[in-house]
Design a protein around this motif. Sequence first.
Motif, short mmCIF file in Angstrom:
data_model
loop_
_atom_site.label_atom_id
_atom_site.label_comp_id
_atom_site.label_asym_id
_atom_site.label_seq_id
_atom_site.Cartn_x
_atom_site.Cartn_y
_atom_site.Cartn_z
N CYS A 92 0.83 -1.21 0.00
CA CYS A 92 0.00 0.00 0.00
C CYS A 92 0.86 1.26 0.00
O CYS A 92 0.61 2.19 -0.77
CB CYS A 92 -0.94 0.01 1.20
SG CYS A 92 -2.37 -1.07 1.03
N VAL A 113 -6.70 -3.16 -7.92
CA VAL A 113 -7.92 -2.55 -7.36
C VAL A 113 -8.67 -3.58 -6.52
O VAL A 113 -9.10 -3.29 -5.40
CB VAL A 113 -8.81 -1.97 -8.48
CG1 VAL A 113 -10.21 -1.65 -7.97
CG2 VAL A 113 -8.16 -0.72 -9.06
N SER A 114 -8.83 -4.77 -7.04
CA SER A 114 -9.53 -5.83 -6.31
C SER A 114 -8.80 -6.18 -5.02
O SER A 114 -9.42 -6.41 -3.98
CB SER A 114 -9.68 -7.08 -7.18
OG SER A 114 -10.46 -6.81 -8.31
N LEU A 116 -6.81 -4.18 -3.28
CA LEU A 116 -7.00 -3.07 -2.33
C LEU A 116 -8.39 -3.11 -1.71
O LEU A 116 -8.55 -2.90 -0.51
CB LEU A 116 -6.76 -1.73 -3.03
CG LEU A 116 -5.30 -1.41 -3.38
CD1 LEU A 116 -5.22 -0.25 -4.36
CD2 LEU A 116 -4.49 -1.12 -2.11
N ARG A 117 -9.41 -3.39 -2.52
CA ARG A 117 -10.78 -3.50 -1.98
C ARG A 117 -10.86 -4.61 -0.94
O ARG A 117 -11.45 -4.44 0.12
CB ARG A 117 -11.76 -3.78 -3.11
CG ARG A 117 -12.16 -2.57 -3.88
CD ARG A 117 -13.37 -2.84 -4.77
NE ARG A 117 -13.62 -1.68 -5.57
CZ ARG A 117 -13.59 -1.65 -6.89
NH1 ARG A 117 -13.36 -2.75 -7.58
NH2 ARG A 117 -13.81 -0.53 -7.53
N ARG A 132 -7.94 1.39 1.90
CA ARG A 132 -9.04 2.18 1.34
C ARG A 132 -8.53 3.53 0.83
O ARG A 132 -8.94 4.00 -0.24
CB ARG A 132 -10.14 2.38 2.37
CG ARG A 132 -10.95 1.11 2.64
CD ARG A 132 -12.19 1.39 3.47
NE ARG A 132 -11.89 1.94 4.77
CZ ARG A 132 -11.66 1.22 5.88
NH1 ARG A 132 -11.70 -0.10 5.81
NH2 ARG A 132 -11.38 1.81 7.01
N LEU A 135 -6.69 2.89 -2.37
CA LEU A 135 -7.67 2.56 -3.41
C LEU A 135 -8.29 3.83 -3.98
O LEU A 135 -8.39 3.99 -5.21
CB LEU A 135 -8.77 1.65 -2.84
CG LEU A 135 -9.93 1.34 -3.78
CD1 LEU A 135 -9.46 0.60 -5.03
CD2 LEU A 135 -10.99 0.53 -3.05
N ASN A 136 -8.68 4.75 -3.13
CA ASN A 136 -9.26 6.00 -3.60
C ASN A 136 -8.26 6.77 -4.47
O ASN A 136 -8.62 7.28 -5.53
CB ASN A 136 -9.72 6.88 -2.43
CG ASN A 136 -10.95 6.32 -1.77
OD1 ASN A 136 -11.73 5.61 -2.39
ND2 ASN A 136 -11.12 6.62 -0.50
N TRP A 138 -5.64 5.52 -6.07
CA TRP A 138 -5.37 4.71 -7.26
C TRP A 138 -6.45 4.95 -8.31
O TRP A 138 -6.16 5.12 -9.50
CB TRP A 138 -5.32 3.25 -6.85
CG TRP A 138 -4.94 2.32 -7.95
CD1 TRP A 138 -5.78 1.77 -8.85
CD2 TRP A 138 -3.63 1.83 -8.24
NE1 TRP A 138 -5.09 0.96 -9.70
CE2 TRP A 138 -3.77 0.98 -9.33
CE3 TRP A 138 -2.39 2.02 -7.67
CZ2 TRP A 138 -2.70 0.31 -9.90
CZ3 TRP A 138 -1.32 1.36 -8.21
CH2 TRP A 138 -1.47 0.51 -9.31
N GLN A 139 -7.70 4.95 -7.87
CA GLN A 139 -8.81 5.13 -8.80
C GLN A 139 -8.78 6.53 -9.43
O GLN A 139 -9.21 6.70 -10.56
CB GLN A 139 -10.14 4.86 -8.10
CG GLN A 139 -10.30 3.38 -7.80
CD GLN A 139 -11.55 3.07 -7.04
OE1 GLN A 139 -11.93 3.79 -6.13
NE2 GLN A 139 -12.19 1.99 -7.39
#
Length: 146
Positions: A92, A113-114, A116-117, A132, A135-136, A138-139
Amino acid sequence: MSTEAESLHRAIRSAFEHAQPPKVVTTCTCEDCHSVSFDFVGQRWTDLPAALLRRHAADLCLLEDEAFAHYLPAYLIAGLSDHGEGFVSSACISLESRSNLDLLDSAQNQAVVSWLRYHGQNCTPLVASLARRVLNEWQQLGDGGA
């Protein structure tokens, strides 16, 4: 390992299966970088022994971009183990510090992504919060989206 973790393990393996080892692991010559370079150079991510990966659990952030992209799946899969939260934190933090991730294709991005979720829901509160947040971020970079 849970059924969800096993499915994620397979998805990561599939997304990264054709990755070739980089010629350069790191260009830094400090002791830590020299050690990880010596241990990883020429090895495929699938061939890293567990003990070697544990020795370098915090070293993913030291790698050059191509090496990072190549060895990342080993860290992601190690993070799925029962005692993998150190790998989750390392991955992370390393993902958070990377802004040039064009080296990953869409299947690899989706696997990250998967992952990280999954960790955003299945880790201790501190590590889940980190997953989380990454992930935010990254997106927001683009094609790592839902």
